[in-house]
Scaffold this motif. Sequence first.
Motif, mmCIF file in Angstrom:
data_model
loop_
_atom_site.group_PDB
_atom_site.id
_atom_site.type_symbol
_atom_site.label_atom_id
_atom_site.label_comp_id
_atom_site.label_asym_id
_atom_site.label_seq_id
_atom_site.Cartn_x
_atom_site.Cartn_y
_atom_site.Cartn_z
ATOM 1 N N LEU A 118 -5.241 13.097 2.148
ATOM 2 C CA LEU A 118 -6.396 12.542 1.436
ATOM 3 C C LEU A 118 -6.140 12.422 -0.064
ATOM 4 C CD1 LEU A 118 -9.139 14.626 3.242
ATOM 5 C CD2 LEU A 118 -8.804 12.168 3.497
ATOM 6 N N ALA A 119 -5.291 13.302 -0.599
ATOM 7 C CA ALA A 119 -5.030 13.302 -2.041
ATOM 8 C C ALA A 119 -4.094 12.186 -2.473
ATOM 9 C CB ALA A 119 -4.442 14.653 -2.448
ATOM 10 N N ASP A 120 -3.456 11.503 -1.527
ATOM 11 C CA ASP A 120 -2.487 10.453 -1.835
ATOM 12 C C ASP A 120 -2.949 9.154 -1.188
ATOM 13 O OD1 ASP A 120 -0.334 8.679 -1.892
ATOM 14 O OD2 ASP A 120 1.167 10.236 -1.546
ATOM 15 N N PRO A 121 -3.539 8.226 -1.962
ATOM 16 C CA PRO A 121 -4.059 6.988 -1.369
ATOM 17 C C PRO A 121 -3.026 6.224 -0.552
ATOM 18 C CG PRO A 121 -4.854 7.218 -3.613
ATOM 19 C CD PRO A 121 -3.831 8.303 -3.408
ATOM 20 N N GLY A 122 -1.770 6.213 -1.000
ATOM 21 C CA GLY A 122 -0.730 5.516 -0.246
ATOM 22 C C GLY A 122 -0.465 6.173 1.093
ATOM 23 N N ALA A 123 -0.392 7.507 1.096
ATOM 24 C CA ALA A 123 -0.170 8.233 2.338
ATOM 25 C C ALA A 123 -1.356 8.061 3.280
ATOM 26 C CB ALA A 123 0.070 9.714 2.049
ATOM 27 N N ALA A 125 -3.464 5.467 3.411
ATOM 28 C CA ALA A 125 -3.456 4.104 3.944
ATOM 29 C C ALA A 125 -2.417 3.964 5.052
ATOM 30 C CB ALA A 125 -3.189 3.108 2.823
ATOM 31 N N ALA A 126 -1.250 4.566 4.860
ATOM 32 C CA ALA A 126 -0.199 4.480 5.877
ATOM 33 C C ALA A 126 -0.616 5.190 7.156
ATOM 34 C CB ALA A 126 1.100 5.072 5.332
ATOM 35 N N ALA A 127 -1.256 6.341 7.026
ATOM 36 C CA ALA A 127 -1.669 7.098 8.203
ATOM 37 C C ALA A 127 -2.814 6.420 8.944
ATOM 38 C CB ALA A 127 -2.078 8.515 7.796
ATOM 39 N N ALA A 128 -3.651 5.680 8.222
ATOM 40 C CA ALA A 128 -4.826 5.049 8.827
ATOM 41 C C ALA A 128 -4.509 3.704 9.462
ATOM 42 C CB ALA A 128 -5.920 4.871 7.783
ATOM 43 N N ALA A 129 -3.401 3.083 9.063
ATOM 44 C CA ALA A 129 -3.094 1.725 9.522
ATOM 45 C C ALA A 129 -2.581 1.714 10.961
ATOM 46 C CB ALA A 129 -2.050 1.103 8.603
ATOM 47 N N LEU A 130 -2.871 0.615 11.660
ATOM 48 C CA LEU A 130 -2.358 0.389 13.008
ATOM 49 C C LEU A 130 -1.604 -0.932 13.040
ATOM 50 C CD1 LEU A 130 -5.402 1.293 15.313
ATOM 51 C CD2 LEU A 130 -3.516 2.766 14.607
ATOM 52 N N PRO A 131 -0.556 -1.030 13.861
ATOM 53 C CA PRO A 131 0.085 -2.333 14.045
ATOM 54 C C PRO A 131 -0.860 -3.267 14.788
ATOM 55 C CG PRO A 131 1.005 -0.724 15.557
ATOM 56 C CD PRO A 131 0.089 0.029 14.641
ATOM 57 N N PRO A 132 -0.633 -4.572 14.705
ATOM 58 C CA PRO A 132 -1.530 -5.517 15.381
ATOM 59 C C PRO A 132 -1.449 -5.382 16.887
ATOM 60 C CG PRO A 132 0.403 -6.639 14.516
ATOM 61 C CD PRO A 132 0.455 -5.256 13.976
ATOM 62 N N GLY A 133 -2.520 -5.829 17.555
ATOM 63 C CA GLY A 133 -2.532 -5.849 19.009
ATOM 64 C C GLY A 133 -2.984 -4.542 19.621
#
Length: 253
Positions: A118-123, A125-133
């Motif tokens: 939570l303290a690292d916006p980049g980390a 965003a990466a953890a929250a993202a999903l590949p398409p489909g």
Amino acid sequence: MVSEPGPALPRPLPGAIGLSHLTAYDWEAADGVCGGSPHLHLVCTEAYVVTGGRGSVQTLSPDGYREIPLEPGAVAWFTPGTVHRMVQGGGLRVTVLMQNSGLPEAGDAVFTFPPEVLADPGAYAAAAALPPGTGPDAQAAARRRRDLAVEGYLALREAALAGDTGPFLGFQRAAARLVRDKVPRWRELWRAGALAAAERTGAQLAALEAGEPGHLAEATAFRAAPTRRGGLGMCGRRDEYALPGTTLPYRTG
């Protein structure tokens, strides 16, 4: 046969709410519970209308931990800042109603990831993202995301049950920091959606009071069907609608 009307610019749903149908994940987490990714919303109240199966929703808020049973006909809702985790008990299916249609889809949801993420916006965003489909890679990523959220959630819950609300309040503050830069865009969506709907009602009341119901001449009807079925949401597999005022890629719920 009477044909269906097809207005070019449909109005939002009543009150500019968002709508989806959700089947809770049946993936088992580290604590042996099957269900979704714990998260909170910053400015939107969410409601579950249970249409099938059994399960529960676990909630964590400043007033403590609760586990609310879910069964057909039940309605459960939670206000901004309440962490919620949908738990699968067997065939659980709900219709999700979201306040402020457009805001949840624009990121008004933060996962209960551990503090260092939570303290690292980049980390984050990466953890929250999903590949398409919705294929194997996307499902594996959704499960990893869920597991990371459960990891942080269980620590928050353990502290709260021990009488220490500090970690939970710290999570709320961290969530607010993460979304701060999005607020100007949210304000635009709110003005065009929920606020506009309320102001339209005010104008209609004024017209009726004046004996001038001209807005009734614009009466019509609309219809919508799911534009995506089985999408990978936060809590489970999600049937989505492309309704006025929404942008679907965040796949909340």
